[in-house]
Scaffold this motif. Structure first.
Motif, PDB file in Angstrom:
ATOM      1  N   MET A 146       0.852  -1.197   0.000  1.00 55.12           N
ATOM      2  CA  MET A 146       0.000   0.000   0.000  1.00 55.12           C
ATOM      3  C   MET A 146       0.882   1.240   0.000  1.00 55.12           C
ATOM      4  SD  MET A 146      -2.716   1.313   2.872  1.00 55.12           S
ATOM      5  CE  MET A 146      -3.664  -0.204   2.720  1.00 55.12           C
ATOM      6  N   ALA A 147       0.577   2.171  -0.876  1.00 51.76           N
ATOM      7  CA  ALA A 147       1.370   3.381  -0.951  1.00 51.76           C
ATOM      8  C   ALA A 147       1.125   4.249   0.248  1.00 51.76           C
ATOM      9  CB  ALA A 147       1.034   4.137  -2.237  1.00 51.76           C
ATOM     10  N   THR A 148       2.174   5.007   0.601  1.00 49.62           N
ATOM     11  CA  THR A 148       2.025   5.904   1.739  1.00 49.62           C
ATOM     12  C   THR A 148       1.084   7.036   1.392  1.00 49.62           C
ATOM     13  OG1 THR A 148       4.274   5.399   2.428  1.00 49.62           O
ATOM     14  CG2 THR A 148       3.266   7.368   3.359  1.00 49.62           C
ATOM     15  N   ALA A 149       0.160   7.321   2.266  1.00 52.36           N
ATOM     16  CA  ALA A 149      -0.820   8.363   2.006  1.00 52.36           C
ATOM     17  C   ALA A 149      -0.148   9.720   2.014  1.00 52.36           C
ATOM     18  CB  ALA A 149      -1.924   8.325   3.062  1.00 52.36           C
ATOM     19  N   SER A 150      -0.578  10.617   1.109  1.00 53.78           N
ATOM     20  CA  SER A 150      -0.035  11.950   1.069  1.00 53.78           C
ATOM     21  C   SER A 150      -0.546  12.736   2.271  1.00 53.78           C
ATOM     22  CB  SER A 150      -0.460  12.640  -0.237  1.00 53.78           C
ATOM     23  OG  SER A 150      -1.866  12.652  -0.340  1.00 53.78           O
ATOM     24  N   PRO A 156      -7.802 -20.445   0.163  1.00 53.86           N
ATOM     25  CA  PRO A 156      -7.549 -21.070   1.471  1.00 53.86           C
ATOM     26  C   PRO A 156      -7.186 -20.055   2.557  1.00 53.86           C
ATOM     27  CG  PRO A 156      -6.525 -22.365  -0.264  1.00 53.86           C
ATOM     28  CD  PRO A 156      -7.001 -21.089  -0.894  1.00 53.86           C
ATOM     29  N   ALA A 157      -6.410 -19.035   2.201  1.00 51.91           N
ATOM     30  CA  ALA A 157      -6.042 -18.011   3.183  1.00 51.91           C
ATOM     31  C   ALA A 157      -7.262 -17.192   3.588  1.00 51.91           C
ATOM     32  CB  ALA A 157      -4.955 -17.097   2.605  1.00 51.91           C
ATOM     33  N   ARG A 208      -1.434  -9.192   7.367  1.00 54.09           N
ATOM     34  CA  ARG A 208      -0.144  -8.693   6.889  1.00 54.09           C
ATOM     35  C   ARG A 208       0.371  -9.560   5.738  1.00 54.09           C
ATOM     36  NH1 ARG A 208       3.404  -7.183  12.282  1.00 54.09           N
ATOM     37  NH2 ARG A 208       1.667  -6.386  13.545  1.00 54.09           N
ATOM     38  N   LYS A 209       0.139 -10.869   5.853  1.00 52.01           N
ATOM     39  CA  LYS A 209       0.567 -11.775   4.789  1.00 52.01           C
ATOM     40  C   LYS A 209      -0.345 -11.664   3.572  1.00 52.01           C
ATOM     41  CE  LYS A 209       2.665 -15.128   7.964  1.00 52.01           C
ATOM     42  NZ  LYS A 209       2.717 -16.540   8.411  1.00 52.01           N
ATOM     43  N   LEU A 210      -1.652 -11.562   3.811  1.00 51.81           N
ATOM     44  CA  LEU A 210      -2.599 -11.445   2.707  1.00 51.81           C
ATOM     45  C   LEU A 210      -2.395 -10.157   1.921  1.00 51.81           C
ATOM     46  CD1 LEU A 210      -6.036 -12.754   4.061  1.00 51.81           C
ATOM     47  CD2 LEU A 210      -4.875 -13.515   1.991  1.00 51.81           C
ATOM     48  N   SER A 211      -2.024  -9.081   2.619  1.00 49.78           N
ATOM     49  CA  SER A 211      -1.911  -7.778   1.968  1.00 49.78           C
ATOM     50  C   SER A 211      -0.806  -7.730   0.923  1.00 49.78           C
ATOM     51  CB  SER A 211      -1.663  -6.690   3.023  1.00 49.78           C
ATOM     52  OG  SER A 211      -0.420  -6.894   3.674  1.00 49.78           O
ATOM     53  N   ARG A 212       0.069  -8.715   0.922  1.00 51.08           N
ATOM     54  CA  ARG A 212       1.136  -8.745  -0.074  1.00 51.08           C
ATOM     55  C   ARG A 212       0.594  -9.026  -1.472  1.00 51.08           C
ATOM     56  NH1 ARG A 212       4.928 -12.663   3.690  1.00 51.08           N
ATOM     57  NH2 ARG A 212       5.340 -11.131   5.352  1.00 51.08           N
ATOM     58  N   SER A 213      -0.562  -9.658  -1.557  1.00 47.47           N
ATOM     59  CA  SER A 213      -1.125  -9.989  -2.870  1.00 47.47           C
ATOM     60  C   SER A 213      -2.589  -9.580  -3.025  1.00 47.47           C
ATOM     61  CB  SER A 213      -1.009 -11.489  -3.132  1.00 47.47           C
ATOM     62  OG  SER A 213      -1.747 -12.235  -2.156  1.00 47.47           O
ATOM     63  N   GLU A 214      -3.268  -9.292  -1.906  1.00 50.52           N
ATOM     64  CA  GLU A 214      -4.698  -9.007  -1.955  1.00 50.52           C
ATOM     65  C   GLU A 214      -4.989  -7.569  -1.545  1.00 50.52           C
ATOM     66  OE1 GLU A 214      -6.864 -12.489  -2.510  1.00 50.52           O
ATOM     67  OE2 GLU A 214      -5.077 -11.804  -3.578  1.00 50.52           O
ATOM     68  N   SER A 215      -5.954  -6.959  -2.221  1.00 48.46           N
ATOM     69  CA  SER A 215      -6.379  -5.610  -1.845  1.00 48.46           C
ATOM     70  C   SER A 215      -7.267  -5.674  -0.612  1.00 48.46           C
ATOM     71  CB  SER A 215      -7.142  -4.957  -2.993  1.00 48.46           C
ATOM     72  OG  SER A 215      -8.395  -5.610  -3.187  1.00 48.46           O
ATOM     73  N   GLY A 218     -11.170   2.163   4.750  1.00 45.90           N
ATOM     74  CA  GLY A 218     -10.873   3.352   3.972  1.00 45.90           C
ATOM     75  C   GLY A 218      -9.840   4.231   4.647  1.00 45.90           C
ATOM     76  N   ALA A 219      -9.869   4.270   5.973  1.00 46.13           N
ATOM     77  CA  ALA A 219      -8.891   5.064   6.714  1.00 46.13           C
ATOM     78  C   ALA A 219      -7.475   4.582   6.438  1.00 46.13           C
ATOM     79  CB  ALA A 219      -9.196   5.002   8.206  1.00 46.13           C
ATOM     80  N   LEU A 220      -7.300   3.258   6.367  1.00 42.26           N
ATOM     81  CA  LEU A 220      -5.971   2.699   6.105  1.00 42.26           C
ATOM     82  C   LEU A 220      -5.525   2.954   4.671  1.00 42.26           C
ATOM     83  CD1 LEU A 220      -6.272  -0.694   8.018  1.00 42.26           C
ATOM     84  CD2 LEU A 220      -4.913   1.306   8.658  1.00 42.26           C
ATOM     85  N   ARG A 221      -6.458   3.252   3.808  1.00 46.94           N
ATOM     86  CA  ARG A 221      -6.114   3.568   2.418  1.00 46.94           C
ATOM     87  C   ARG A 221      -5.525   4.962   2.301  1.00 46.94           C
ATOM     88  NH1 ARG A 221     -10.512   4.113  -2.526  1.00 46.94           N
ATOM     89  NH2 ARG A 221      -9.031   4.712  -4.160  1.00 46.94           N
ATOM     90  N   PHE A 222      -6.007   5.879   3.147  1.00 53.08           N
ATOM     91  CA  PHE A 222      -5.595   7.268   3.026  1.00 53.08           C
ATOM     92  C   PHE A 222      -4.584   7.716   4.081  1.00 53.08           C
ATOM     93  CE2 PHE A 222      -9.942   7.281   1.164  1.00 53.08           C
ATOM     94  CZ  PHE A 222      -9.581   7.630  -0.139  1.00 53.08           C
ATOM     95  N   GLY A 223      -4.252   6.844   5.030  1.00 54.18           N
ATOM     96  CA  GLY A 223      -3.300   7.240   6.058  1.00 54.18           C
ATOM     97  C   GLY A 223      -2.556   6.050   6.622  1.00 54.18           C
TER      98      GLY A 223
END
Length: 302
Positions: free
Chosen positions: A1-5, A74-75, A174-181, A232-237
């Motif tokens: 995930m990109a760092t939020a501006s 499975p995950a 944390r593991k899922l976020s490497r490949s899943e949105s 959504g909060a984690l998407r923007f910050g």
């Protein structure tokens, strides 16, 4: 995930605070629903059904259902099993304890996340964070006052178990976020949960007065909206900015507990809650420091 501006951080904080308020409202409706005759199985079903319905609407009106396709089913199933278990224990705690006390016990999640991160992910954990872990558990002892009988044992057990499982989910995510949105993860959790909950609901479903149906529908809608606002909060910050906002839930829990149920936290909760909150905030801060150092080292080495 990109760092939020930076200009999106206020939006992230606003979304997280909104999710906290919505979850507090949902918890209040959970207690009201149970008091009016709804069973735990019914409450859980409506909670996830509402979240699933909202996710389908959001995805269908936006990126489309193809955006949640996955090769890691499975995950997602494991995440649904652990997450649903954590939710059932959390709701049991809400029903067993006053809102403020159940909320305070839930604040131990970062403590368990630190322990699991060190054991499962082999994350470096220095004496600063281990000290915060010990301080957090000391806060739990202050709130629960074991041996005095003033705090229901079932509430303490289910609350701490829920926090442990929620922390386990965070490790898995944390593991899922490497490949899943985030959208994919939330969608599959909501929809997969409906399979076992549908079976449970078919067994425990009963007729209710119109008010109870409205309360159950409110649990689902508030829960689904809160989940969307939270993700959504984690998407923007960054996590280090938005997660501390969760501690504002104690204010809402205290207010709703007083206004709706006429209950205020006892003296030991007022003493122990700040200790647990301080522990969690320190753990989040140390995590932020660690990641900032790792980023700086990566830049130098690169």
């Amino acid at each position: 995930m990109a760092t939020a501006s930076p200009d999106r951080i206020p939006l992230a904080v606003a979304l997280r605070l909104t999710s906290v308020l919505l979850f507090a409202g949902m918890n209040t409706l959970i207690k009201l629903s149970e008091a009016a005759g709804a069973s735990l199985g019914e409450i859980l079903f409506f909670r996830q059904a509402g979240a699933a319905a909202l996710m389908v609407v959001v995805i269908s009106s936006g990126p489309g259902m193809r955006s949640v396709a996955t090769r890691r089913m499975p995950a997602h199933i494991l995440r649904a099993v652990i997450g649903l278990s954590a939710m059932a224990l959390t709701f049991t705690t809400i029903l067993a304890l006053p809102l403020a006390e159940s909320t305070t016990i839930g604040f131990t999640m970062p403590i368990f996340a630190t322990i699991l991160g060190a054991i499962v992910l082999r994350e470096p954990t220095g004496w600063h964070r281990w000290g915060a872990v010990l301080m957090g558990f000391a806060g739990v002892l202050i709130v629960a006052q074991p041996g005095t009988g003033h705090f229901p044992l079932i509430g303490a057990i289910t609350g701490l178990s829920a926090a442990f499982l929620t922390a386990s989910v965070s490790i898995l995510l944390r593991k899922l976020s490497r490949s899943e949105s985030t959208t994919t993860t939330v969608f599959w959790f909501s929809t997969l949960s409906l399979i076992p909950l549908g079976i449970v609901y078919a067994i425990v479903a009963q007729m209710h007065a119109p008010l109870v149906w409205l309360l159950l529908a409110g649990v689902g809608l508030l829960g689904g909206a809160a989940q969307l606002a939270m993700t959504g909060a984690l998407r923007f910050g960054p996590v280090s900015v938005v997660v501390p906002m969760d501690y504002s839930s104690l204010l809402w829990a205290t207010m709703f507990g007083w206004l709706v149920f006429g209950v205020l936290p006892d003296a030991w909760t007022w003493v122990g809650a700040p200790v647990i909150i301080a522990s969690g905030l320190y753990i989040v801060w140390r995590e932020h420091v660690r990641r900032r150092v790792e980023t700086a080292q990566a830049v130098v080495e690169g």
